[in-house]
Design a protein around this motif. Structure first.
Motif, PDB file in Angstrom:
ATOM      1  N   CYS A 146      -3.939   6.466  -3.037  1.00 56.70           N
ATOM      2  CA  CYS A 146      -3.296   5.402  -2.275  1.00 56.70           C
ATOM      3  C   CYS A 146      -3.421   4.136  -3.112  1.00 56.70           C
ATOM      4  N   GLU A 161      -4.727   5.627   4.542  1.00 58.01           N
ATOM      5  CA  GLU A 161      -3.738   4.564   4.702  1.00 58.01           C
ATOM      6  C   GLU A 161      -4.236   3.473   5.648  1.00 58.01           C
ATOM      7  N   LEU A 220       0.860  -1.176   0.000  1.00 58.89           N
ATOM      8  CA  LEU A 220       0.000   0.000   0.000  1.00 58.89           C
ATOM      9  C   LEU A 220       0.901   1.233   0.000  1.00 58.89           C
ATOM     10  N   GLN A 221       0.670   2.131  -0.956  1.00 56.52           N
ATOM     11  CA  GLN A 221       1.535   3.306  -1.083  1.00 56.52           C
ATOM     12  C   GLN A 221       0.687   4.524  -1.430  1.00 56.52           C
ATOM     13  N   ASN A 222       0.691   5.495  -0.540  1.00 55.51           N
ATOM     14  CA  ASN A 222      -0.140   6.689  -0.695  1.00 55.51           C
ATOM     15  C   ASN A 222       0.699   7.825  -1.276  1.00 55.51           C
ATOM     16  N   SER A 271      -5.817   2.526  -7.328  1.00 58.40           N
ATOM     17  CA  SER A 271      -6.092   3.227  -6.072  1.00 58.40           C
ATOM     18  C   SER A 271      -7.135   2.459  -5.273  1.00 58.40           C
ATOM     19  N   SER A 327       3.284   2.427   3.009  1.00 61.73           N
ATOM     20  CA  SER A 327       2.878   2.380   4.425  1.00 61.73           C
ATOM     21  C   SER A 327       2.738   0.950   4.910  1.00 61.73           C
ATOM     22  N   THR A 365     -12.311   7.820   2.394  1.00 65.56           N
ATOM     23  CA  THR A 365     -11.108   8.640   2.514  1.00 65.56           C
ATOM     24  C   THR A 365     -11.227   9.749   3.555  1.00 65.56           C
ATOM     25  N   SER A 403      -7.262   1.578   4.212  1.00 64.94           N
ATOM     26  CA  SER A 403      -6.830   0.636   3.178  1.00 64.94           C
ATOM     27  C   SER A 403      -6.173  -0.592   3.811  1.00 64.94           C
TER      28      SER A 403
END
Length: 394
Positions: free
Chosen positions: A236, A335, A8-10, A195, A303, A328, A338
């Motif tokens: 994200c 983060e 997971l990468q925001n 996303s 994250s 969101t 998710s």
């Protein structure tokens, strides 16, 4: 053995991977528009990263259309006259097509192949050796050019035997329309990153003014010299890829091409595979696509990293965790929302299908977070060391 990596990468506002109109790539998933980074973009950013290249160095290939000029250089180094080397470069331009049709030179007199090909140094050397031998037999450049069709050279290059497969080619595969080069089945699979929530694109309206004109007179040139806009979003992303370790080893040893392989070859290939996996995972965590980065500098680290190592080659993506977009605007933030959705999907599917794993590794920004009873490791270094040990001790 199958190694699966979930991330997971925001990202802050960015345009990391754009389409033909300059807009950030997108996809509809679960009935909602999502931000997207294509697998092709992601793989190239990893393959060309400093981390990957520094770790694996000479074990990597080159993707190019410049085979003829690489051949010309080798022919000159081998002592062939310039005129014959030029003919040799022309011959090499026919590689990569089934018919062996030679290409025309560009304005600078350089030749290129019709197809962009993934090539190892051994591939270039084999083609150069065949052309060099053919040139020595010819009495003059005209005879060389007339009597030795490129497709015959392809067949001769093919007969040079098995050539070692570079690590990136063994991971990402190769498909080429030439008998001189073997097709390589990829040992990895990369999903398009999407996303975890729905996205709406925004526009950055910008102007440019003349510095010198403004310095001379504040009232002069009140208008802009240039105006424009750049599309962007913030998202994200859920990222997923897997590597079939035995497939990677078979590519590296040549076993995938029916080559006889001994225990020592297997062990060396396993060590290389472990090194490659560590480099791939580290690059996936640290490297971001370069699209519009000078304008947005969206260099955010993941994250959450979740790695599962299975004995069976049965991949499982947890993308459906985000079929319903995460909310969101909660107090937990995108983060954590998710991460919770990923946890629920992973644990549900594991229970439903009795998904066994030899090893599970977790790295999370939240040190209290757990998945399938696994707690977060201290840092990425611990994760990489544990992954390497699992591959080496299989």
């Amino acid at each position: 053995m199958l190694v699966e990596v979930h991330m997971l990468q925001n990202h802050a506002p960015s345009n990391l991977n754009r389409d033909d109109t300059g807009s950030p790539k997108e996809a509809v998933f679960g009935g909602y528009k999502r931000g997207r980074i294509s697998s092709q973009c992601w793989k190239r950013s990893l393959r060309r990263s400093e981390i990957f290249r520094k770790t694996l160095g000479d074990l990597l290939a080159t993707r190019t259309r410049s085979l003829p000029e690489l051949v010309r250089k080798r022919l000159l180094e081998a002592g062939l006259p310039e005129n014959l080397a030029a003919v040799g470069a022309q011959k090499a331009s026919g590689f990569g097509t089934k018919e062996g049709e030679e290409q025309k030179p560009d304005a600078n007199g350089s030749y290129r192949t019709a197809q962009t090909m993934f090539l190892s140094d051994a591939d270039v050397r084999a083609v150069s050796d065949v052309i060099f031998a053919a040139a020595q037999k010819a009495k003059d450049p005209k005879e060389f050019a007339k009597k030795i069709p490129a497709k015959d050279l392809q067949k001769q290059a093919e007969d040079k035997g098995f050539r070692p497969i570079p690590v990136d080619m063994a991971l990402f595969g190769r498909m080429v329309t030439s008998e001189a080069f073997v097709d390589v089945e990829a040992s990895s699979q990369f999903a398009h990153a999407i996303s975890t929530h729905k996205v709406e694109h925004e526009f950055d309206y910008f102007t440019a003014v003349d510095d010198l004109e403004r310095a001379a007179d504040d009232e002069a040139g009140g208008g802009a010299d240039m105006i424009g806009d750049v599309e962007f979003n913030s998202a994200c992303y859920y990222k997923y890829f897997n590597v079939h370790v035995e497939g990677l080893i078979d590519n590296l040893t040549g076993k995938a091409f029916h080559r006889s392989v001994g225990p020592e070859d297997e062990q060396r290939a396993r060590e290389t595979a472990a090194q490659a996996l560590v480099a791939l995972v580290e690059a996936a965590c640290r490297v971001t696509p370069s699209g519009k980065q000078n304008s947005f500098a969206a260099h955010q680290l993941p994250s959450l990293i979740w790695i599962e190592v299975r004995d069976e080659n049965l991949p499982v993506s947890y993308a459906n965790a985000f079929c319903n977009p995460v909310k969101t605007r909660t107090c937990q933030g995108v983060e954590r929302e998710s991460a919770q959705a990923l946890k629920e999907e992973c644990e549900t599917l594991t229970r439903m299908y009795d998904l066994e794993a030899r090893t599970r590794l977790l790295l999370s920004k939240d040190p209290t977070f757990q998945m399938n009873g696994v707690s977060s490791r201290a840092n990425l270094k611990d994760i990489l060391a544990a992954l390497k040990a699992v591959v080496l001790n299989a």
